[in-house]
Design an enzyme around this catalytic site. Structure first.
Site, PDB file in Angstrom:
ATOM      1  N   ASN A   9       0.876  -1.160   0.000  1.00 38.17           N
ATOM      2  CA  ASN A   9       0.000   0.000   0.000  1.00 38.17           C
ATOM      3  C   ASN A   9       0.920   1.218   0.000  1.00 38.17           C
ATOM      4  O   ASN A   9       1.595   1.486   0.993  1.00 38.17           O
ATOM      5  CB  ASN A   9      -0.904   0.013   1.233  1.00 38.17           C
ATOM      6  CG  ASN A   9      -1.796   1.226   1.297  1.00 38.17           C
ATOM      7  OD1 ASN A   9      -1.634   2.193   0.572  1.00 38.17           O
ATOM      8  ND2 ASN A   9      -2.764   1.184   2.200  1.00 38.17           N
ATOM      9  N   ARG A  11       0.487   4.221   0.462  1.00 39.21           N
ATOM     10  CA  ARG A  11       0.185   5.229   1.478  1.00 39.21           C
ATOM     11  C   ARG A  11       0.696   4.830   2.866  1.00 39.21           C
ATOM     12  O   ARG A  11       0.658   5.623   3.796  1.00 39.21           O
ATOM     13  CB  ARG A  11      -1.323   5.482   1.533  1.00 39.21           C
ATOM     14  CG  ARG A  11      -1.841   6.054   0.207  1.00 39.21           C
ATOM     15  CD  ARG A  11      -3.253   6.502   0.297  1.00 39.21           C
ATOM     16  NE  ARG A  11      -3.314   7.651   1.188  1.00 39.21           N
ATOM     17  CZ  ARG A  11      -4.404   8.052   1.811  1.00 39.21           C
ATOM     18  NH1 ARG A  11      -5.528   7.400   1.637  1.00 39.21           N
ATOM     19  NH2 ARG A  11      -4.389   9.096   2.600  1.00 39.21           N
ATOM     20  N   CYS A  12       1.169   3.595   3.005  1.00 37.41           N
ATOM     21  CA  CYS A  12       1.617   3.068   4.298  1.00 37.41           C
ATOM     22  C   CYS A  12       3.131   3.244   4.435  1.00 37.41           C
ATOM     23  O   CYS A  12       3.901   2.762   3.594  1.00 37.41           O
ATOM     24  CB  CYS A  12       1.244   1.593   4.398  1.00 37.41           C
ATOM     25  SG  CYS A  12       1.940   0.745   5.815  1.00 37.41           S
ATOM     26  N   SER A  13       3.564   3.906   5.502  1.00 36.94           N
ATOM     27  CA  SER A  13       4.998   4.145   5.695  1.00 36.94           C
ATOM     28  C   SER A  13       5.779   2.840   5.861  1.00 36.94           C
ATOM     29  O   SER A  13       6.893   2.701   5.342  1.00 36.94           O
ATOM     30  CB  SER A  13       5.237   5.070   6.879  1.00 36.94           C
ATOM     31  OG  SER A  13       4.823   4.467   8.087  1.00 36.94           O
TER      32      SER A  13
END
Length: 117
Positions: A9, A11-13
């Site tokens: 994903n 958007r996931c750090s």
């Protein structure tokens, strides 16, 4: 040696950090944006076996969608029911998941991927 696949994903750090670790390792890998291309229930069952985790152990129970669906980890559901829910609502799948040679690990923390590199 089989290619490394990453359920990612962007958007996931933690997911981004995991991809950076893979890039730094020089290994060839394939990114699968699982929110755009959700794994099927049968693929999730295979991933569950590769992780050696029950579906409730790699579902995002704190995710807003989990609460909106009225789910609880104590629900009396079969694994197949959980896999179907996760496939229909891929935001519920913990990320990232790195898969290689029939094994998988959660990239939480990202250093976990060293186990299969």
């Amino acid at each position: 040696m089989s290619k490394i696949r990453v359920l990612h994903n962007p958007r996931c750090s933690k997911s981004r950090q995991t991809c950076r670790l893979l890039e730094d390792s020089g290994k060839d890998f394939e990114i699968i944006e699982y929110l755009k291309h959700p794994p099927s229930p049968s693929e999730l069952k295979t991933i569950s076996e590769q992780l050696d985790l029950a579906p409730t152990e790699f579902i995002r129970a704190k995710e807003k969608t989990f609460k909106e669906l009225g789910l609880s980890l104590k629900d009396d559901r079969s694994d197949d029911d959980w896999f179907a829910l996760m496939s229909a609502n891929p935001i519920l799948i913990e990320r990232p998941i790195v898969i290689r040679n029939g094994q998988a690990v959660l990239g939480r923390p990202p250093e976990n991927i060293q186990q299969i590199l």
